[in-house]
Scaffold this active site. Structure first.
Site, mmCIF file in Angstrom:
data_model
loop_
_atom_site.group_PDB
_atom_site.id
_atom_site.type_symbol
_atom_site.label_atom_id
_atom_site.label_comp_id
_atom_site.label_asym_id
_atom_site.label_seq_id
_atom_site.Cartn_x
_atom_site.Cartn_y
_atom_site.Cartn_z
ATOM 1 N N GLN A 140 40.160 -21.979 -8.350
ATOM 2 C CA GLN A 140 40.589 -22.877 -7.282
ATOM 3 C C GLN A 140 39.519 -23.935 -7.019
ATOM 4 O O GLN A 140 39.820 -25.099 -6.791
ATOM 5 C CB GLN A 140 40.915 -22.095 -6.007
ATOM 6 N N ILE B 264 53.384 -12.833 -3.420
ATOM 7 C CA ILE B 264 52.688 -13.541 -2.344
ATOM 8 C C ILE B 264 51.361 -14.144 -2.823
ATOM 9 O O ILE B 264 50.805 -13.718 -3.829
ATOM 10 C CB ILE B 264 52.444 -12.608 -1.132
ATOM 11 N N TRP C 75 47.270 -15.936 -2.266
ATOM 12 C CA TRP C 75 45.956 -15.406 -1.902
ATOM 13 C C TRP C 75 45.381 -16.040 -0.640
ATOM 14 O O TRP C 75 44.292 -15.687 -0.226
ATOM 15 C CB TRP C 75 44.973 -15.590 -3.059
ATOM 16 N N CYS D 2 49.281 -24.090 2.829
ATOM 17 C CA CYS D 2 50.349 -24.936 2.288
ATOM 18 C C CYS D 2 50.777 -26.007 3.277
ATOM 19 O O CYS D 2 51.196 -27.081 2.893
ATOM 20 C CB CYS D 2 51.541 -24.084 1.873
ATOM 21 N N GLU E 130 49.028 -31.640 -3.925
ATOM 22 C CA GLU E 130 48.409 -30.652 -3.050
ATOM 23 C C GLU E 130 47.054 -30.240 -3.634
ATOM 24 O O GLU E 130 46.971 -29.803 -4.783
ATOM 25 C CB GLU E 130 49.328 -29.426 -2.950
ATOM 26 N N LYS F 5 54.191 -7.908 -4.869
ATOM 27 C CA LYS F 5 53.111 -8.186 -5.805
ATOM 28 C C LYS F 5 52.107 -9.111 -5.123
ATOM 29 O O LYS F 5 52.358 -10.295 -4.939
ATOM 30 C CB LYS F 5 53.666 -8.843 -7.072
ATOM 31 N N GLU G 88 58.653 -20.339 -0.477
ATOM 32 C CA GLU G 88 57.776 -21.105 0.410
ATOM 33 C C GLU G 88 56.726 -21.734 -0.485
ATOM 34 O O GLU G 88 55.848 -21.048 -1.011
ATOM 35 C CB GLU G 88 57.080 -20.188 1.427
#
Lengths: 293, 490
Positions: free
Chosen positions: B350, B169, B171, B303, B400, B195, B269
């Protein structure tokens, strides 16, 4: 060049028969492969029945362009209309069933098997003709969200699929993989069985006579191995449906399919007659709207 | 706040907010956290621990174990044993009761979880408190009820569990994504190795404590912390039957390749580049709020963010003016302050990615406008930003960004809007704003995306399926359709 065996039904009349040239079926037309390559189709005795086109990568790409052009309009046809067109294919097959049975026998099938296979293919088309206006109801939902919104989910076609028809059964396999995709509003390119390409092209002729819009189902004969890599890596193909790939072929295809996150649809072990077969090539869309004055 | 210019809304000059921080004094962290395997916390075989920092202060909060491949193996084995010996044998209604229990414990611990989520990940407390954590509890509650009703979900079929699910998954919604993964998996009778993302492991580890408190049988949920290598070891582990991943499209493709030929089931996803489309007949002020919520919710680390604004030409000038006015009022700062609209960027990496793409946008000729808001000196921050004068081919229109950056384009006809909206490899979500019902249905059906918001944006609910078309992923999470990824049908 070896002599050719007639593919027409046996008759006693002494006459020079008119043989058919087998071509591809793309965008409602019957073009030759752009590669100019052929492969002979033989009967069990090794006699040549006909030559079929050995479709090239370029043929596959052209076919996908035609599928894309046709897809939105096909999906936008009413469910009723799509059902009628599928039913029409069944009608056309039924009226030509002697031809299909003979052609299966020519390509090596026993008479009884040929008869039951053609019957099954026709009945399968009738089955999916009846699903076009029902599967959306079965697989949709209105979702009771906590906030003041109206929220619903329903299936939409994934888009363009390549069907890797099984080597056998030659006709039924092709129809069983294609019908649920097309009933669900997808368009597809079929890579036919290497062993039964003649019935596949005969089937294309039935499609052409059944009001199936150009580009909804394209049919390519040839060698599976020539085209798998192109299908796997093509960026405008949304899904690949298959049933009898070898483990190596499957792995290679899945590696390539990652390039544009293609949906891999494995019909192996699935039932031929099931709305879940349609669901495999659907996306679920969820829509929200506020509820207020 | 800066003195308003003559062309801005006149709020006066003393329109300020007093700080309203949520206290974190009572939040206790262990100095370091082990791996949660077979119902207990244990040291990693690597003996390595990495720091989890608060992105708003750059200070270390706690240290988290780095799971090596032997730890992953141990976790998968624990999940397998729990699956075979306990979980698949438990009656469905008993399974459901565990999930109800977990939902209740999450509600009880909601405030603490919200604060940790904001400290560890940088999101505003307003969001973690009002959106993330309530949705986490709701998600467990929703799927709890499915556990003993699966025979009604799949007409003509009976459902059985798949086995061990490997779940990786991201953050951006750390605990919510854990809930999205764990709840349906358990409801359907599977066991899990989860995880979490390496920058946001702490709420998942708090969840592990909750699972202990709920007396969930050991091994039913295992949580292995670590970075990309840990995740890679998990998804490619041969003892895993199903892979569920939420994250970038790039990593999703990598996962598809790593499990090619294995026969593992998977749901993905992935990323998005959603168009939020404003027609001239929309309620402009509401739509402006929708644009703000669409792109600045969770710092744009979403997202399904409405990262492309498509506005019909006739109202473009008005919308831009109102939008800039509204953006100027957004408060960027302390995630724990209840007034904060935009918190900290989740990580330095990021932040760098956002800056790189914004610079690319400027280089390619886009016109960049930023709020003049103040930002703290320590920590990772990015001012709300919008671009005009961008073309469909520009990187900031195609890629993105996963940050508070909006690309604005205009259109004349609905056809043009559809064309532009669909012209990316993604297909996760989209927004349509118009007062005309028939236009809503035409637009929402022609846009190739899994979630369409009409006259609203960024709404989520456990009963509502979520997931993408095209390169935005495979499969759905949430709702009845979110059960499919966790069952075999026969």
């Amino acid at each position: 060049m070896a002599t050719r065996k007639s593919t027409a039904a046996p008759r006693t009349e002494s006459r020079i028969d008119v043989r058919k040239t087998y071509k591809l079926y793309i965008d409602g037309k019957f073009p030759r492969t752009e590669s100019g390559r052929l492969m002979p189709v033989r009967n069990k005795k090794g006699e040549i029945l006909a030559n079929v086109c050995k479709a090239s990568k370029k043929d596959l790409r052209d076919s996908v362009v035609s599928n894309r052009k046709a897809q939105e309009a096909w999906a936008a046809r009413s469910a009723y209309n799509k059902g009628q067109i599928l039913y029409r294919i069944a009608e056309t097959l039924e009226s030509r069933r002697a031809q299909f049975e003979q052609q299966l026998v020519n390509q090596g099938l026993a008479q009884a098997s040929a008869i039951s296979e053609v019957s099954a293919a026709i009945d399968l088309l009738v089955y999916y003709a009846g699903w076009t206006d029902k599967y959306i109801q079965v697989f949709s939902s209105v979702n009771p969200v906590e906030s003041a919104h109206f929220n619903f989910s329903f299936p939409e076609p994934v888009g363009i699929a390549v069907v890797i028809a099984p080597h056998a059964p030659g006709l039924l396999g092709l129809v069983a993989l294609t019908a649920p995709l097309v009933a669900g509003g997808n368009t597809c390119t079929v890579l036919t069985s290497e062993h039964f390409p003649l019935t596949a092209i005969d089937f294309a002729e039935a499609l052409a006579a059944s009001d199936v819009p150009a580009g909804v189902i394209n049919v390519l004969t040839g060698k599976r191995d020539d085209l798998l890599a192109t299908a796997g890596s093509h960026m405008d193909i949304n899904a690949i449906a298959h049933v009898d790939l070898s483990a190596d072929q499957r792995k290679a295809l899945e590696l390539q399919a990652a390039g544009n996150v293609k949906r891999m649809i494995d019909f192996n072990g699935g039932e031929l007659l099931s709305p879940y077969a349609i669901l495999q090539a659907q996306e679920i869309k969820t829509t929200w709207h506020p509820v207020s004055f | 706040m800066k003195k308003a210019s003559s062309r801005s809304l006149q709020f006066g000059t003393d329109w300020t907010y007093a700080p309203a921080p949520e206290s974190s004094a009572h939040i206790q962290f262990n100095e370091r956290y082990g791996l949660f395997i077979n119902g207990r916390f244990q040291a990693p075989s690597t003996s390595r621990y990495f720091a989890s920092i608060n992105p708003a202060t750059e200070k270390e909060i706690a240290r988290v174990a780095e799971a090596g491949s032997s730890d992953v193996d141990k976790a998968v084995r624990a999940a397998r044993t729990a699956y075979e010996k306990v979980w698949s044998k438990l009656s469905p209604s008993e399974r459901g009761k565990y999930l109800f229990r977990i939902a209740r414990l999450i509600q009880e611990n909601a405030r603490e979880l919200a604060i940790i989520e904001s400290m560890d990940g940088g999101k505003p407390i307003r969001e973690s408190r009002d959106i993330d954590i309530p949705l986490v509890a709701a998600h467990f509650f929703y799927y709890a009820g499915w556990a003993d009703k699966l025979q009604f979900a799949f007409p003509g079929r009976s459902a059985s569990p798949i086995g061990v699910a490997a779940q990786v998954i991201p953050w951006n919604f750390p605990l919510l994504m854990a809930a999205w993964k764990i709840a349906p998996a358990l409801a359907c009778g599977n066991t899990v190795v989860l995880k979490p993302a390496e920058t946001t492991s702490l709420t998942a580890l708090k969840l592990a404590e909750i699972l202990q408190e709920a007396d969930l049988p050991p091994g039913v949920v295992n949580i292995v912390t670590g970075a990309g290598a840990t995740g890679a070891a998990l998804v490619s582990h041969p003892g895993v039957d199903k892979v569920a991943f939420t994250g970038s499209t790039e990593v999703g493709k990598h996962i598809m390749r790593s499990i090619a030929g294995s026969g593992k089931k998977y749901t993905l996803e992935l990323g998005g580049k959603a168009a939020n489309i404003l027609f001239e007949d929309c309620a402009v002020d509401q739509a402006v709020e929708g644009i703000i919520n669409g792109i600045f919710f969770n710092q744009g680390h979403v997202c399904c963010a409405g990262s492309r604004l498509l506005v019909q030409e006739g109202i473009a000038k008005d919308v831009l003016r109102k939008l800039k006015d509204r953006i100027s009022t957004l408060i960027v700062g302390d995630p724990l302050d209840k007034n904060t609209d935009i918190g900290a960027i989740n990580s330095k990496a990021q932040l760098q990615k956002i800056k790189t793409l914004v610079n690319a946008g400027i280089r390619e000729g886009g016109e960049c406008w930023q709020s003049e808001c103040e930002i703290p000196s320590k920590g990772f921050w990015f001012k709300p930003t919008l671009f005009t004068g961008v073309a469909q081919s520009h990187r900031i229109v195609q890629e993105e960004i996963f940050g508070p950056v909006l690309a604005v384009q205009t259109f004349r006809t609905p056809e043009e809007a559809v064309e532009k909206a669909n012209n990316t490899p993604y297909g996760l979500s989209g927004g349509v704003w118009t007062d005309k019902g028939s236009k809503i249905f035409k637009m929402t059906s022609r846009i190739r995306a899994g979630v369409m918001w009409a006259n609203t944006y960024n709404k989520f609910d456990p009963a509502s399926p979520f997931g993408g078309y095209k390169e935005s992923g495979v499969g759905r999470e949430g709702g009845l359709h979110g059960l499919y990824p966790y069952v075999n049908l026969s």
